[in-house]
Design a protein around this motif. Structure first.
Motif, PDB file in Angstrom:
ATOM      1  N   VAL A  51      76.698  70.794  56.802  1.00  0.00           N
ATOM      2  CA  VAL A  51      76.882  70.544  55.813  1.00  0.00           C
ATOM      3  C   VAL A  51      76.217  70.579  54.970  1.00  0.00           C
ATOM      4  CG1 VAL A  51      78.056  69.528  53.703  1.00  0.00           C
ATOM      5  CG2 VAL A  51      79.588  69.959  56.159  1.00  0.00           C
ATOM      6  N   ASP A  52      75.276  71.467  53.749  1.00  0.00           N
ATOM      7  CA  ASP A  52      74.399  70.684  53.145  1.00  0.00           C
ATOM      8  C   ASP A  52      74.421  71.088  52.203  1.00  0.00           C
ATOM      9  OD1 ASP A  52      72.222  71.834  52.388  1.00  0.00           O
ATOM     10  OD2 ASP A  52      71.440  73.439  52.166  1.00  0.00           O
ATOM     11  N   SER A  53      74.439  69.740  51.281  1.00  0.00           N
ATOM     12  CA  SER A  53      74.923  68.924  50.478  1.00  0.00           C
ATOM     13  C   SER A  53      76.433  69.564  49.762  1.00  0.00           C
ATOM     14  CB  SER A  53      73.353  69.951  49.220  1.00  0.00           C
ATOM     15  OG  SER A  53      71.941  69.314  49.563  1.00  0.00           O
ATOM     16  N   GLY A  54      76.893  69.826  50.395  1.00  0.00           N
ATOM     17  CA  GLY A  54      77.989  69.573  49.721  1.00  0.00           C
ATOM     18  C   GLY A  54      79.449  71.630  50.387  1.00  0.00           C
ATOM     19  N   ASN A  55      78.259  72.151  50.444  1.00  0.00           N
ATOM     20  CA  ASN A  55      78.084  73.549  51.134  1.00  0.00           C
ATOM     21  C   ASN A  55      78.691  73.549  52.789  1.00  0.00           C
ATOM     22  OD1 ASN A  55      77.963  74.319  48.518  1.00  0.00           O
ATOM     23  ND2 ASN A  55      75.708  74.413  48.686  1.00  0.00           N
ATOM     24  N   VAL A 137      69.572  62.562  53.773  1.00  0.00           N
ATOM     25  CA  VAL A 137      69.995  62.521  52.343  1.00  0.00           C
ATOM     26  C   VAL A 137      68.474  62.754  52.248  1.00  0.00           C
ATOM     27  CG1 VAL A 137      70.228  61.010  50.973  1.00  0.00           C
ATOM     28  CG2 VAL A 137      70.630  60.312  52.715  1.00  0.00           C
ATOM     29  N   SER A 138      68.710  63.935  50.897  1.00  0.00           N
ATOM     30  CA  SER A 138      67.538  64.808  50.347  1.00  0.00           C
ATOM     31  C   SER A 138      66.547  63.389  49.451  1.00  0.00           C
ATOM     32  CB  SER A 138      68.012  65.450  49.742  1.00  0.00           C
ATOM     33  OG  SER A 138      66.897  65.860  48.947  1.00  0.00           O
ATOM     34  N   GLY A 139      65.192  63.448  49.169  1.00  0.00           N
ATOM     35  CA  GLY A 139      64.205  62.591  48.512  1.00  0.00           C
ATOM     36  C   GLY A 139      64.468  63.328  47.076  1.00  0.00           C
ATOM     37  N   GLY A 140      64.357  64.368  47.583  1.00  0.00           N
ATOM     38  CA  GLY A 140      64.407  65.552  45.829  1.00  0.00           C
ATOM     39  C   GLY A 140      66.060  65.366  45.112  1.00  0.00           C
ATOM     40  N   GLY A 143      70.515  65.050  47.733  1.00  0.00           N
ATOM     41  CA  GLY A 143      71.874  66.014  47.864  1.00  0.00           C
ATOM     42  C   GLY A 143      71.782  65.207  49.486  1.00  0.00           C
ATOM     43  N   THR A 144      72.732  65.520  50.384  1.00  0.00           N
ATOM     44  CA  THR A 144      73.627  64.542  51.708  1.00  0.00           C
ATOM     45  C   THR A 144      73.536  66.159  52.834  1.00  0.00           C
ATOM     46  OG1 THR A 144      74.194  62.459  51.073  1.00  0.00           O
ATOM     47  CG2 THR A 144      74.464  63.048  53.696  1.00  0.00           C
ATOM     48  N   ASP A 145      72.774  65.915  53.540  1.00  0.00           N
ATOM     49  CA  ASP A 145      73.305  66.920  55.089  1.00  0.00           C
ATOM     50  C   ASP A 145      73.848  66.565  56.096  1.00  0.00           C
ATOM     51  OD1 ASP A 145      72.276  68.611  53.284  1.00  0.00           O
ATOM     52  OD2 ASP A 145      70.107  68.854  53.889  1.00  0.00           O
ATOM     53  N   THR A 146      74.957  67.377  56.506  1.00  0.00           N
ATOM     54  CA  THR A 146      75.291  66.737  58.076  1.00  0.00           C
ATOM     55  C   THR A 146      75.324  67.339  58.924  1.00  0.00           C
ATOM     56  OG1 THR A 146      77.986  67.229  57.056  1.00  0.00           O
ATOM     57  CG2 THR A 146      76.608  64.605  56.785  1.00  0.00           C
ATOM     58  N   LEU A 147      74.966  67.381  60.032  1.00  0.00           N
ATOM     59  CA  LEU A 147      74.840  68.418  61.392  1.00  0.00           C
ATOM     60  C   LEU A 147      75.654  67.058  63.000  1.00  0.00           C
ATOM     61  CD1 LEU A 147      73.690  70.621  62.632  1.00  0.00           C
ATOM     62  CD2 LEU A 147      71.110  69.671  62.624  1.00  0.00           C
TER      63      LEU A 147
END
Length: 152
Positions: A51-55, A137-140, A143-147
């Protein structure tokens, strides 16, 4: 009178024991990358969630088997296409709230674009003999990515 004194004394003794257990400086097991490396390098793995920033982009990796090999070589293949990248597990001394004790699961792919999206220094949420769950958790953009990798 003895009972009145005994209860607070026992309470204080118990609190001192709890405090000494909580202040242990030995966290070497939580920052030792060896157990995670040994787990990842056993067998092949598949992406069961990305899941890439909710997608939800899990389908980008359907049919691919990932091998975390020695020499930090990461291979993803589906029988037709093979992509090579690198991987490592390192101790991260930054002062964050990483639940794995400051271990990073580092993945790097140069191409194709959907595999390059996995390139990051992931925080390890949990790992077992059959599952490795990662988060970033992206610093920019925040967004939160999970793998999640699951063993085949």
């Amino acid at each position: 009178m003895k009972k009145v004194f005994l209860i607070p004394a026992l309470f204080c003794l118990m609190m001192l024991n709890v405090a000494s257990m909580c202040s242990s400086d030995d966290n070497s097991s939580s920052t030792d990358p060896t157990p995670v490396i040994n787990t990842a390098s056993q067998g092949t793995w598949r992406v069961t969630s990305y899941v890439d920033s909710g997608n939800n982009e899990t389908n980008d990796f359907t049919g691919y088997n990932f091998t975390f090999a020695s020499g930090n070589v990461l291979t993803a293949t589906n029988g037709t296409n093979t992509y090579t990248g690198s991987w490592s597990v390192t101790s991260d001394d930054s002062d964050d709230d990483n639940p794995s004790g400051d271990l990073d699961f580092n993945i790097a792919f140069g191409a194709p674009a959907n595999f390059a999206d996995l390139t990051d220094d992931w925080d390890i949420v949990t790992y077992s003999a059959n599952t490795i769950s990662l988060i970033d958790v992206s610093g920019g953009n925040g967004g939160t990515d999970t793998l999640v990798f699951t063993k085949n």
